[in-house]
Write an enzyme that holds these catalytic residues in place. Structure first.
Site, short mmCIF file in Angstrom:
data_model
loop_
_atom_site.label_atom_id
_atom_site.label_comp_id
_atom_site.label_asym_id
_atom_site.label_seq_id
_atom_site.Cartn_x
_atom_site.Cartn_y
_atom_site.Cartn_z
N CYS A 76 -2.65 -2.06 4.60
CA CYS A 76 -1.97 -3.13 3.89
C CYS A 76 -2.40 -3.28 2.42
O CYS A 76 -3.51 -2.95 2.04
CB CYS A 76 -2.15 -4.47 4.55
SG CYS A 76 -1.87 -4.45 6.32
N TYR A 90 -9.18 8.97 -0.92
CA TYR A 90 -7.79 9.16 -0.56
C TYR A 90 -6.92 7.90 -0.64
O TYR A 90 -5.77 7.96 -1.05
CB TYR A 90 -7.74 9.70 0.87
CG TYR A 90 -6.40 9.65 1.56
CD1 TYR A 90 -5.46 10.65 1.39
CD2 TYR A 90 -6.08 8.59 2.41
CE1 TYR A 90 -4.23 10.60 2.04
CE2 TYR A 90 -4.85 8.54 3.05
CZ TYR A 90 -3.94 9.54 2.87
OH TYR A 90 -2.73 9.48 3.50
N ASN A 106 -5.46 -7.74 4.10
CA ASN A 106 -5.74 -6.31 4.06
C ASN A 106 -7.09 -6.09 4.72
O ASN A 106 -8.08 -6.67 4.30
CB ASN A 106 -5.76 -5.81 2.61
CG ASN A 106 -6.22 -4.37 2.48
OD1 ASN A 106 -6.75 -3.98 1.45
ND2 ASN A 106 -6.04 -3.57 3.50
N GLY A 107 -7.10 -5.24 5.75
CA GLY A 107 -8.34 -4.98 6.46
C GLY A 107 -8.09 -5.00 7.95
O GLY A 107 -6.96 -4.93 8.41
N GLY A 154 0.82 0.43 2.72
CA GLY A 154 1.48 0.02 3.96
C GLY A 154 2.98 0.08 3.81
O GLY A 154 3.52 -0.48 2.86
#
Ligand code: SF4
Length: 511
Positions: free
Chosen positions: A23, A277, A124-125, A50
């Site tokens: 996300c 990445y 996010n996570g 995401g």
């Protein structure tokens, strides 16, 4: 709706999953600005994090509207939907699912009513004490007869419910806490990776877990403030970088300006895979530019694992900076040996079996005239299952390569991530149970080498103790619960795995 495999990178055959992000979040407080459009462009810059669903919540000071749907940001929003989102505060979210299925109900921002208005939240996570949080939600007092039911099956909605449902006494007849008071009580109990951006009708909030596993930054507009997963999202909307949201910090922004408190001691463990990445190359994390880190990884890889070759090529796009670094340090020329079809991943059309058999050719096409007769060094950022690299080696040989030497700018991925990256199960990881030589043989390469853990870390310039590198060395920076209390479908199945999981399921169904 089937998921479009729009990830920018490499490790995917059509229908095969590689490392997936968890996300992107964006928030803005800016009276007089078109906050929905700023958020739309912010999410556009974060689309790589995401691609399953996207959503924006906007407050006009008296009510919050949420618009979300499955699909890419550009598929979910148009002028009409953005035009309907009028206000001065917005939060946005682009989702890849790590806890909870990829369904509309789990799209974010999540939304709940509170005693003081409403809350809309993006995350996010990935949390590791989801079952415990579900029990806490189940224990929340009903307020004014209002249910604490969790409609979604993601960990995020549990946090939203907890923030919305606190009273001073913990009882139904207690005085409801404000969001700031609730955050001070709830956030120390949330374990795992969380970069949160949320709002009520009047205030924009942000918070980051004490380890700061996922990035979160603060930016300044001429007439407002922005928070975003990556600095690249500040750039696209004209915001200047102010600072990172600190690990363990809670921030609030309203007409009184910005205020902040620490809800936990910082214990920085930023995800090293962001540098390898995940993050955009034009993003800075903890003061270090991601592109420069990747080039340096390539340089170090060349010194650690030289090869006799004629040409260095990259697996585009994510392998390109490291390939440039490898070429520079080795003195072997860098060339474009593979052309990427940039748009094939951006479709929701599922390939038929016949087309699927084309495999990697749907995404990459070799430049035969460049490759033919050459001894190649092929630089990629990581290997997860290895299927794509195996197909790539075959394709390069068919295109006339004399030798194929694979060089990887991260160490072997041996452990799963529980903090928001969906690699694969441990059993599916090719480096789990095979030596590097065996992996090279399995891929059909003339040689295979990976960068060392220390080489990768030194390339980031971040101190080793301040980085999570658990997928490489198995040292998780947050204590993990029993395996049956982890997993994407935890809140969707009762698992027959004891009271916590049952409580999780109960919390979903509770009327
Ligand atoms: S386990 Fe790997 S991918 Fe997950 S947070 Fe740690 S370094 Fe990042």
């Amino acid at each position: 709706m089937p998921r479009g495999d729009g990830r920018l990178s490499h490790d995917l055959l059509p229908g095969e999953k590689g490392p997936q992000d968890a996300c992107g979040v964006f928030g803005v407080w800016a009276p007089g600005e078109e906050v929905a459009k700023l958020t739309y462009f912010g999410l556009y810059a974060l689309q790589h994090r995401g691609q399953e669903s996207a959503g924006i919540a906007v407050s006009n000071g008296s009510q919050i509207l949420v618009f979300k749907d499955m699909g890419l940001v550009s598929q979910v929003f148009d002028e009409t939907s953005l035009g309907s989102l009028q206000g001065h505060i917005a939060v946005g979210h682009a989702r890849y699912s790590t806890t909870g299925a990829s369904v509309w109900e789990n799209a974010q921002p999540t939304f709940r009513a509170t005693a003081h208005g409403s809350i809309a939240l993006g995350h996010n996570g990935n949390l590791v004490n989801t079952a415990e949080l579900a029990e806490m939600v189940a224990d929340l007092p009903k307020q004014n007869g209002r249910s604490t039911q969790v409609a979604a099956t993601n960990d995020t909605d549990l946090v939203t419910a907890l923030l919305a449902g606190q009273t001073d006494s913990g009882e139904a007849d207690g005085t409801p806490l404000t969001i700031e008071e609730a955050a001070a009580r709830v956030l120390p109990k949330v374990k795992g990776a969380f970069s949160l951006v949320f709002m009520n009708e009047h205030t924009l909030y942000a918070a980051r877990d004490p380890q700061g596993i996922r990035p979160l930054v603060l930016g300044r507009l001429e007439r407002g403030w922005v928070v975003a997963s990556e600095t690249a999202a500040l750039d696209i909307c004209g915001a200047s970088f102010v600072r990172e949201i600190e690990p363990g910090e809670f921030v609030a922004v309203d007409e009184n300006g910005l205020r902040s408190f620490k809800f936990a001691e910082a214990n920085p463990k930023g995800c090293v895979f962001e540098y390898v990445y995940l993050a955009r190359p034009d993003t800075d994390i903890a003061g270090r530019n991601v592109y420069l880190s990747r080039v340096e990884m390539g340089r170090r890889l060349a010194k650690e694992a030289p090869a006799e070759a004629d040409l260095v090529i990259a697996t585009p796009e994510s392998g390109t900076p490291a390939a440039i670094g490898y070429a520079e340090a080795s003195g072997i020329p860098f060339g474009a040996g593979l052309v990427k079809n940039a748009y094939v991943g951006r479709t929701f059309i599922q390939p038929s079996q016949t087309i699927r058999q084309l495999g990697i050719r749907l995404k990459l096409n070799p430049l035969k005239e460049v490759i033919k007769g050459k001894r190649l060094v092929v630089v990629d950022d990581s290997i997860v299952r290895g299927n794509t690299q195996r197909a790539l080696v075959r394709m390069l040989r068919e295109a006339g390569a004399a030798e194929v030497h694979i060089r990887i700018s991260s160490p072997p991925v041996k452990w799963p991530c529980f903090f928001g990256i969906d690699f694969a199960t441990r059993a599916e990881l090719i480096a789990n149970g095979m030596t590097i030589e065996e992996i090279g043989t399995s891929l059909g390469a003339d040689s295979l080498s990976y960068i060392s853990i220390d080489g990768m870390i030194e390339a980031t310039t971040i101190a080793k103790p301040n980085l999570c590198r658990a997928c490489f060395d198995g040292e998780y920076p947050v204590e993990l619960p029993d395996p049956e209390l982890l997993g994407k479908q935890l809140l969707e199945t009762e698992l027959a795995a004891g009271p916590a999981a049952t409580a999780a399921a109960d919390a979903i169904r509770r009327p």
